[in-house]
Design an enzyme around this catalytic site. Structure first.
Site, mmCIF file in Angstrom:
data_model
loop_
_atom_site.group_PDB
_atom_site.id
_atom_site.type_symbol
_atom_site.label_atom_id
_atom_site.label_comp_id
_atom_site.label_asym_id
_atom_site.label_seq_id
_atom_site.Cartn_x
_atom_site.Cartn_y
_atom_site.Cartn_z
ATOM 1 N N ARG A 99 -6.761 11.600 -5.867
ATOM 2 C CA ARG A 99 -8.195 11.079 -5.524
ATOM 3 C C ARG A 99 -9.520 11.778 -5.556
ATOM 4 N NH1 ARG A 99 -11.792 8.503 -4.508
ATOM 5 N NH2 ARG A 99 -12.592 7.140 -2.859
ATOM 6 N N ARG B 149 -3.371 7.051 0.818
ATOM 7 C CA ARG B 149 -3.968 8.323 1.559
ATOM 8 C C ARG B 149 -2.750 8.977 2.404
ATOM 9 N NH1 ARG B 149 -8.847 6.153 4.412
ATOM 10 N NH2 ARG B 149 -7.603 4.193 4.101
ATOM 11 N N ASP C 275 -7.025 -2.624 -6.945
ATOM 12 C CA ASP C 275 -7.584 -3.306 -5.851
ATOM 13 C C ASP C 275 -7.913 -4.611 -6.010
ATOM 14 O OD1 ASP C 275 -8.417 -2.349 -2.939
ATOM 15 O OD2 ASP C 275 -9.896 -3.878 -3.359
ATOM 16 N N ARG D 171 0.733 -0.972 -0.017
ATOM 17 C CA ARG D 171 -0.029 -0.012 -0.103
ATOM 18 C C ARG D 171 0.826 1.372 -0.146
ATOM 19 N NH1 ARG D 171 -5.531 -0.496 1.619
ATOM 20 N NH2 ARG D 171 -6.322 -2.479 1.207
ATOM 21 N N TYR E 109 -14.908 -11.442 0.692
ATOM 22 C CA TYR E 109 -15.390 -10.115 0.495
ATOM 23 C C TYR E 109 -16.852 -9.924 -0.337
ATOM 24 C CZ TYR E 109 -11.462 -7.558 2.282
ATOM 25 O OH TYR E 109 -10.502 -6.932 3.006
#
Ligand code: 1CP
Length: 344
Positions: free
Chosen positions: A37, A28, A74, A24, A150
């Site tokens: 973003r 952010r 992702d 990652r 998920y």
């Protein structure tokens, strides 16, 4: 022979400086990521707009001495490409329309799979044009168990009770979902290699929630099969597997999976991994992401302990899980310097 140190390690060479990248590493904690973003629309729009995905992939490499980029995407683009509704809600993480029955399963479709994921290949090709020659480019996908969790639970933050109950009650129908994911994931990873990825990582972030009795069928075997399928067509491309949280079962991955590398989660003792895993696999890991947030001596001491245990054999420095959003960027810079300055 390659001139990229990270690939040299994966091809069995001992190199002067230990290579480093961070799970990652785009995200952010970087203001330049937040700026892209904000203007990109949804998170999936960012993943599926090649110019923007390529830009955020390269951002951390401009700041830090990282030895690899990982394509910005992702693991949940795969269910999206199978026609499952996937959204990323601000502050909530991913939300999916759950797949829980054989009927739900039959609605998934491969018809638009390749086409939906083509922007990922385009982004990889764009990154390749701009990537400094000494740096490697990772393609990636989620392992079937993690992606299925998920898909069935409908998002993150669950206790895995729905997906486990399906796997335990009706293993034959759950196997239909896992088998589908094995097929499309192998296809997708090959697509990423063709686009320009020179190494792959398979993330099984939730392998550790399976009891020992179920790990083989739902996590180990599907990953072994994906590695076999990709390796049969592209034996030159190394694959790193990250079965997070499986403890001593890392030994089974080391002996039964034909991958090149194993990525260790935070809980694995480096000295144990040096003794038991490194003779068989390249090892990657495993600094606690929170130590990167804290920085200073705590980070330095822990990173040095990892390097002193694992740095003598084939090793890639990384975290034990993804970078946290509150990570100060100067701690990342300090970690890269420390790893590159370490000498065996
Ligand atoms: O708005 C945002 O910025 C959303 C945050 C975010 C980001 C930056 C998500 C949503 N995904 C990503 C990118 C991402 N995801 C990468 C990019 C490349 C890089 O590393 O720089 C990668 C490799 C992933 C992989 C991924 N997604 C995993 C496996 C690795 C891991 O961390 O365990 C998993 C489990 C996901 C699902 C996911 N996507 C996003 C979130 C917040 C989550 C976790 C949800 C949860 O279970 O809580």
């Amino acid at each position: 022979m390659t001139t990229k140190p990270l690939l040299q390690v994966l091809h069995g060479q001992v190199v002067p400086r230990v290579p480093i990248w961070l799970m990652r590493q785009a995200g952010r904690y970087l203001p330049e990521y937040r700026a892209v973003r904000e203007n990109a629309g949804s998170f999936l729009d960012l993943c599926f707009t090649p110019e923007l995905a390529a830009e955020v992939t390269l951002q951390p490499l401009r700041r830090f001495g990282l030895d690899a980029a990982i394509i910005f995407s992702d693991i949940l683009v795969v269910p999206a490409a199978l026609g499952q509704h996937v959204a990323f809600e601000e502050g909530h993480g991913p939300v999916l329309e759950p797949v829980r029955t054989p009927t739900d399963l039959s609605r998934l479709s491969r018809v638009r799979f390749g086409e939906t994921l083509r922007p990922v290949s385009e982004a990889i090709a764009l990154v390749r044009e701009k990537l400094p020659p000494a740096r490697a480019l990772f393609g990636f996908a989620g392992a079937p168990w993690t992606v299925a969790s998920y898909m069935v639970e409908g998002g993150g933050g669950s206790d895995f009770s729905t997906v486990k109950a399906w796997a335990y009650r009706e293993p034959d129908s759950f196997a239909g979902l896992i088998d589908l994911l094995v097929e499309v994931t192998a296809e997708y990873l090959l697509q990423q290699i063709d686009a320009g990825a020179d190494v792959l990582q398979i993330f099984d972030s939730w392998a550790g929630v399976l009891p020992d009795s179920a790990l083989e069928r739902w996590a180990l075997r599907p990953t072994v099969e994906i590695v076999r399928r990709v390796g049969a067509k592209r034996p030159d491309v190394p694959i790193v597997v990250f079965p997070r949280g499986i403890g001593a079962n890392y030994l089974r991955y080391a002996s039964e999976c034909d991958c090149t590398g194993l990525s260790l989660d935070t809980s694995v003792a480096p000295a144990w991994a040096a003794r038991e895993l490194q003779p068989l696999k390249v090892v990657q890991g495993n600094l606690d992401p929170l130590l990167l947030v804290v920085g200073g001596d705590a980070m330095r001491d822990a990173a040095k302990r990892i390097l002193d245990s694992l740095g003598d054999q084939r090793f890639i420095f990384n975290l034990g899980h993804g970078i946290l959003p509150q990570t100060p960027a100067d701690h990342v810079a300090a970690l890269c310097d420390l790893v590159h300055d370490w000498r065996r």
